[in-house]
Design a protein around this motif. Structure first.
Motif, mmCIF file in Angstrom:
data_model
loop_
_atom_site.group_PDB
_atom_site.id
_atom_site.type_symbol
_atom_site.label_atom_id
_atom_site.label_comp_id
_atom_site.label_asym_id
_atom_site.label_seq_id
_atom_site.Cartn_x
_atom_site.Cartn_y
_atom_site.Cartn_z
ATOM 1 N N SER A 289 0.825 -1.311 0.011
ATOM 2 C CA SER A 289 -0.022 -0.032 0.114
ATOM 3 C C SER A 289 0.812 1.286 -0.019
ATOM 4 C CB SER A 289 -0.997 0.041 1.252
ATOM 5 O OG SER A 289 -1.760 -1.108 1.159
ATOM 6 N N LEU A 290 2.002 1.082 0.655
ATOM 7 C CA LEU A 290 2.754 2.507 0.863
ATOM 8 C C LEU A 290 3.586 2.665 -0.528
ATOM 9 C CD1 LEU A 290 4.502 2.064 4.441
ATOM 10 C CD2 LEU A 290 3.087 3.846 3.672
ATOM 11 N N LEU A 291 4.048 1.540 -1.137
ATOM 12 C CA LEU A 291 4.620 1.709 -2.227
ATOM 13 C C LEU A 291 3.888 2.484 -3.702
ATOM 14 C CD1 LEU A 291 7.206 1.226 -3.710
ATOM 15 C CD2 LEU A 291 6.613 -0.974 -4.500
ATOM 16 N N SER A 292 2.303 1.775 -3.450
ATOM 17 C CA SER A 292 1.381 2.364 -4.254
ATOM 18 C C SER A 292 1.168 3.964 -4.288
ATOM 19 C CB SER A 292 0.126 1.732 -4.183
ATOM 20 O OG SER A 292 -0.735 2.173 -4.925
ATOM 21 N N ALA A 293 1.242 4.306 -2.784
ATOM 22 C CA ALA A 293 0.899 5.806 -2.321
ATOM 23 C C ALA A 293 1.967 6.437 -2.666
ATOM 24 C CB ALA A 293 0.742 5.816 -0.939
ATOM 25 N N GLY A 294 3.336 5.783 -2.539
ATOM 26 C CA GLY A 294 4.516 6.697 -2.929
ATOM 27 C C GLY A 294 4.685 6.868 -4.313
ATOM 28 N N ASN A 295 4.114 6.010 -5.234
ATOM 29 C CA ASN A 295 4.288 6.533 -6.539
ATOM 30 C C ASN A 295 3.591 7.660 -6.994
ATOM 31 O OD1 ASN A 295 5.867 4.053 -7.058
ATOM 32 N ND2 ASN A 295 4.477 2.933 -7.310
ATOM 33 N N MET A 296 2.637 7.925 -6.348
ATOM 34 C CA MET A 296 1.727 9.181 -6.471
ATOM 35 C C MET A 296 2.287 10.357 -6.337
ATOM 36 S SD MET A 296 -0.875 7.962 -7.955
ATOM 37 C CE MET A 296 -0.066 6.592 -8.754
ATOM 38 N N VAL A 297 3.461 10.423 -5.412
ATOM 39 C CA VAL A 297 4.188 11.784 -5.012
ATOM 40 C C VAL A 297 4.649 12.617 -6.177
ATOM 41 C CG1 VAL A 297 6.054 12.478 -3.555
ATOM 42 C CG2 VAL A 297 4.690 10.580 -2.813
#
Length: 576
Positions: A289-297
């Motif tokens: 989940s964190l990796l998916s969210a981080g890709n949006m940064v």
């Protein structure tokens, strides 16, 4: 990153409620997805003989069903909301900026590239509407899910839960560095993209010159802008790759640490096998989940820069912030001590002039003498630097632009028609006009016959800029547009200068219909169009050097007599 999130929220305008509902749906989506963690826990305990609930298969199936249905429903509303928010908030901004452009000084368009404005309204805002809400919601949902699962782990094993929270904090630190690097490099990428759109427009606009010289786009700058756009995109990617790797490295390290500790705790007897396996599964869920969210940064960083470009355009100063809706008492026009400069020497200097209501004033003078500038100042395309211009005794700066221009119709030398039907182009002067009114104006402008001869008559769609019509036809349609508007002041800016003899008579008849019982200001070089003027103003180097009727000026030595002599000599030319 917080600033970018705030920008998106402010940018959403009247769609804040839609965006908020989409965010709530995203949170609920994360909660429903986290239910899978509970189902996995029950399944593991049942398989390993640590059954804690009755009917584990039914309960697990029910939880998974609720999770799947809940994710589907909340995902639908979240996607629908972010799509609606994205497109509608940009539609509002585009509409607002389009309206704003009517109220900015014309000098703004000299200082600001039309390509830049076009790029902001198209590609830049296209990125925002497609990416900003989506990035915000996916990032928010990813972090929420990670927090929920991490909080749940604290109840199962405080040791693992705390390590996972430390991992999340380290990931957020890496994300902050990532976001700063994006913010540092993104402006150059956006500038390169804007330049690409600008040069593409220039290339297409000058395609005739490019073809005639066989330049293949090199001199238009398009090749250079393509290469620069490629370079800046690659530079941004190269700049953020190390930070992307740093983010992933943190996740993988903490993943390994949690798995190793869970296995150690199991073998030391301080953790049962079911919980050990649950920790391993949870680690992968959280960090995925964190990796998916981080890709949006990175996307959010670009959106922050894009929204700054839009706001810069949105904050363009208006000319009539303090204007009032005024109905002119009459159409007397007076200029008192008017001076104006485009920034490189005065174009008009200390011009004083009275134009009585219902009179016909002609303006003549050499090229660059300030004729068009004079007319544009009267219609407030720019504001004067010194002095004042009054309509009906009221300074034009006291009017709103709409109430001022309601009194003025302008016919330009270079006519621009929109890529729309002939009827709608004429109706531009009065959007609610009936078809009968449109045809009546066209007849008065002597263009009804050629319009009806078009493939679809008044419903014929003409090319961009009126490219499918001749110069005389475009000019007469613009006069029909002005006739339909029926404003009391008519400004003709060399409207007959480029007309061929075949169209001249019809155009002259159209102008007579337009100017009947109006206050007329005409810039012209043709003797027959100005000799009957009530007053003729002769401009030279930004000053009025002569004024009077045709007869009065002929009796004086000066620019006007030279002007007449040149015209008569030109008319006398013959080919042998």
């Amino acid at each position: 990153m917080i600033q970018t999130l705030r920008k998106i929220w402010q940018f959403s305008g009247s769609k804040k409620s839609v965006l908020a509902k989409s965010l709530i749906a995203s949170i609920l989506n994360a909660v429903f997805e986290s239910l899978q963690f509970v189902a996995i826990m029950i399944a593991l305990q049942t398989i390993l003989g640590n059954q804690t609930v009755s009917h584990p298969v039914a309960i697990t199936s029910l939880i998974m069903l609720v999770s799947i249905l809940g994710k589907a429903a909340t995902g639908y509303f979240s996607n629908q909301g972010m799509t609606e928010a994205g497109y509608y908030m940009c539609a509002e901004k585009r509409t607002h900026i389009a309206d704003l452009m009517k109220y900015v000084p014309m000098g703004y368009f000299n200082e600001t590239s039309m390509g830049n404005i076009t790029a902001v309204l198209t590609s830049v805002m296209g990125d925002i509407e497609n990416t900003a809400p989506r990035s915000l919601i996916l990032m928010f949902g990813g972090f929420i899910q990670a927090v929920i699962v991490s909080a749940a782990l604290l109840f199962f094993d405080v040791r693992i839960g705390l390590i996972m929270l430390v991992g999340i904090v380290c990931f957020l630190f890496a994300t902050s560095l990532y976001n700063k690097r994006v913010a540092r490099n993104a402006p150059k990428k956006q500038e390169a993209q804007t330049a690409l759109v600008k040069n593409t427009m220039e290339f297409l606009g000058g395609i005739g010159v490019i073809k005639s010289f066989g330049l293949k786009g090199r001199s238009a700058g398009i090749l250079r802008s393509i290469q620069n756009s490629t370079k800046e995109n690659l530079r941004l990617e190269y700049a953020i790759v190390p930070f992307t790797m740093f983010q992933e490295l943190i996740l993988y390290v903490f993943d390994i640490v949690i798995i190793a500790l869970a296995v150690r705790f199991y073998f030391s007897g301080t953790m049962v096998l079911a919980d050990c396996l649950l920790m391993v599964v949870a680690a992968f869920m959280v960090y995925s989940s964190l990796l998916s969210a981080g890709n949006m940064v990175a996307a959010l960083g670009l959106m922050g820069v894009a929204m700054e470009q839009v706001e810069a355009l949105n904050n363009t100063p208006r000319m009539d912030l303090n204007g009032k809706e005024i109905s002119a008492k009459n159409t007397d026009i007076s200029l008192s001590g008017v001076s104006f400069s485009y920034g490189y020497g005065e174009t008009l200097h200390d011009v004083t002039l009275d134009i009585p209501a219902g009179s016909f004033t002609a303006v003549v003078g050499p090229s660059g003498s300030g004729k068009s500038t004079l007319c544009h100042l009267i219609s407030r395309f720019w504001d004067v630097d010194k002095g004042s211009i009054k309509l009906g005794g009221t300074d034009v700066r006291d009017y709103t632009l709409d109430s001022l221009l309601a009194n003025v119709s302008m016919v330009f030398q270079n006519v621009y028609l929109f890529q729309d039907t002939v009827a709608n182009n004429i109706r531009f002067g009065k959007p609610d006009a009936t078809m009968e009114e449109v045809e009546s104006a066209a007849k008065a402008a002597c263009c009804h016959d050629f319009i009806t001869a078009l493939p679809n008559g008044y419903n014929t769609v003409i090319g961009e800029g009126g490219s499918t019509l001749s110069g005389g036809e475009r000019q007469r349609i613009s006069i029909a547009r002005a006739i339909l508007k029926d404003a009391p002041v008519i400004i003709l800016d060399e409207a007959t200068s480029n007309i061929d003899p075949e169209n001249e008579r019809q155009l002259q008849m159209a102008i007579e219909s337009l100017t009947k019982e109006k206050t007329v200001i005409m810039i012209a070089h043709r003797l027959k169009t100005i000799r009957n003027a009530d007053q003729i103003i002769v401009l030279n180097r930004g000053q009025i050097v002569q004024r009077g009727t045709h007869k009065e000026l002929l009796a004086q030595q000066g620019i006007y007599t030279d002007f007449i002599a040149i015209r008569e000599k030109t008319i006398g030319w013959k080919l042998k």
